[in-house]
Design an enzyme around this catalytic site. Structure first.
Site, PDB file in Angstrom:
ATOM      1  N   LYS A  52       0.839  -1.204   0.000  1.00  0.00           N
ATOM      2  CA  LYS A  52       0.000   0.000   0.000  1.00  0.00           C
ATOM      3  C   LYS A  52       0.874   1.255   0.000  1.00  0.00           C
ATOM      4  O   LYS A  52       0.571   2.233  -0.684  1.00  0.00           O
ATOM      5  CB  LYS A  52      -0.945  -0.013   1.213  1.00  0.00           C
ATOM      6  CG  LYS A  52      -2.057  -1.045   1.051  1.00  0.00           C
ATOM      7  CD  LYS A  52      -2.809  -1.343   2.345  1.00  0.00           C
ATOM      8  CE  LYS A  52      -3.705  -2.560   2.127  1.00  0.00           C
ATOM      9  NZ  LYS A  52      -4.340  -3.056   3.358  1.00  0.00           N
ATOM     10  N   GLN A  96      -5.004  -1.836   9.504  1.00  0.00           N
ATOM     11  CA  GLN A  96      -4.711  -3.127   8.883  1.00  0.00           C
ATOM     12  C   GLN A  96      -5.214  -4.261   9.782  1.00  0.00           C
ATOM     13  O   GLN A  96      -4.935  -4.290  10.977  1.00  0.00           O
ATOM     14  CB  GLN A  96      -3.194  -3.249   8.656  1.00  0.00           C
ATOM     15  CG  GLN A  96      -2.761  -4.522   7.968  1.00  0.00           C
ATOM     16  CD  GLN A  96      -3.301  -4.641   6.537  1.00  0.00           C
ATOM     17  OE1 GLN A  96      -3.255  -3.695   5.755  1.00  0.00           O
ATOM     18  NE2 GLN A  96      -3.831  -5.810   6.203  1.00  0.00           N
ATOM     19  N   ASP A 119     -11.267   2.160   3.683  1.00  0.00           N
ATOM     20  CA  ASP A 119     -11.471   0.718   3.529  1.00  0.00           C
ATOM     21  C   ASP A 119     -12.963   0.382   3.460  1.00  0.00           C
ATOM     22  O   ASP A 119     -13.336  -0.759   3.174  1.00  0.00           O
ATOM     23  CB  ASP A 119     -10.855  -0.028   4.721  1.00  0.00           C
ATOM     24  CG  ASP A 119      -9.607  -0.796   4.334  1.00  0.00           C
ATOM     25  OD1 ASP A 119      -9.397  -1.014   3.126  1.00  0.00           O
ATOM     26  OD2 ASP A 119      -8.847  -1.178   5.246  1.00  0.00           O
TER      27      ASP A 119
END
Ligand code: NDP
Length: 284
Positions: A52, A96, A119
């Site tokens: 990322k 994450q 997200d």
């Protein structure tokens, strides 16, 4: 002859477009920035986070990382999320997963400002997706829809089967396909005679985390097969949840692992960061 759905190629196109948008924003004095929080030292997470950060660099998005010890308390984690929520220079916040067992990931996702939730895991964005409203959509399902669209695959009216019902892949995937007017069935570990359901799929999306679990006899001739799984074989090689070699003999389209869904997920994250930045600056 099966066609490969080339996520690497399509994701590059998306990133090229994102890069242009980032350049335009920068000319207006707006510098999109992603903040990534990682708790603990899960080896796969380290690779995902690194990928990322590389993608951010490629498209010109600023990037900062918070690597937290797995002894962190929930209060400390929420305090950091709130600090980033209130920091106007941060446009996207990504936690994450997985995070250590003692911490409540749902509470953490709920705390991320929905406008910075790149997200798409905050209940507000999940709810908007269900209602068919404009939202930041979970990157993996969103990327899969984009990949299908890029190849001119019509979703409307198709029988779509999603195997796996996680909050981060299976459920939003089901919703994205439904929003595109597919007739959707979702399966999970308690599904009886899974192959009975998967064999009916025009579009089969598999996200279970079991190497080569979906075999040729579970797939309809001519089906479009999307493999979300990322598994490591004994020799260290990556493989998906689908037995690619066998299933590609009968599928019409299939995604490879690596090079299919994975790069699309990252490209859609970049896309979501720009979208979040524009939303925060009243540009959309
Ligand atoms: P989870 O472990 O959270 O969920 C797995 C799901 O699969 C569960 O719903 C489970 O059912 C179901 N399942 C497990 N075994 C079976 C079975 N034998 N038959 C039918 N269903 C089964 O996984 P994730 O959704 O987070 O991830 C799935 C895979 O996708 C992993 O390999 C992960 O690494 C990969 N992944 C890839 C991404 C990418 O960008 N390419 C992004 C995110 C994930 P139940 O609910 O009943 O337990």
């Amino acid at each position: 002859m099966v066609k490969i759905l080339d996520g690497k190629m399509v994701s590059q196109k998306i990133k090229d477009d994102v890069k242009k948008e980032v350049e335009e924003l920068k000319q207006e004095g707006i510098f999109p920035k992603l903040a990534v929080i990682m708790v603990g030292s899960d080896p796969s997470s380290k690779i995902y986070v690194r990928n990322k950060s590389i993608a951010c660099k490629e498209v010109g998005i600023e990037y900062e990382e918070y690597l937290l010890d797995d002894s962190i308390t929930m209060d400390e984690l929420l305090e950091l999320i709130n600090k980033l929520n209130n920091d106007d220079s941060v446009n996207g916040i990504l936690l994450q997963s997985p995070i250590p067992k003692g911490l409540d990931i749902n509470e953490a996702f709920k705390t991320i400002d929905p406008k910075k939730d790149v997200d798409g895991f905050n209940p507000c964005n999940v709810g908007k997706l269900c209602l068919g409203q404009e939202a930041l959509i979970s990157c993996t399902p969103y990327g899969i829809i984009k990949l299908l669209e890029e190849y001119g695959i019509d979703i409307e009216g198709k029988d779509a089967v999603v195997v796996g019902r996680s909050n981060i892949v299976g459920k939003p995937m089901m919703q994205c396909l439904l929003n595109k007017n597919a007739t959707v069935t979702i399966c999970h570990s308690k599904t009886i005679k899974l192959e009975r359901v998967t064999k009916k799929a025009d579009i089969l999306v598999v996200a279970i985390g079991k190497p080569k679990f979906i075999t040729k006899d579970m797939v309809k001739e001519g089906a479009i097969v999307i493999d979300v799984g990322i598994n490591r074989e004994k020799d260290g090689k990556l493989c998906g949840d689908v037995d690619f070699e066998e299933v590609s003999k009968i599928a019409s389209y299939i995604t490879p692992v690596p090079g299919g869904v994975g790069p699309m997920t990252i490209a859609m994250l970049m896309n979501n960061i720009v979208k979040a930045t524009k939303m925060q600056n009243n540009k959309i």
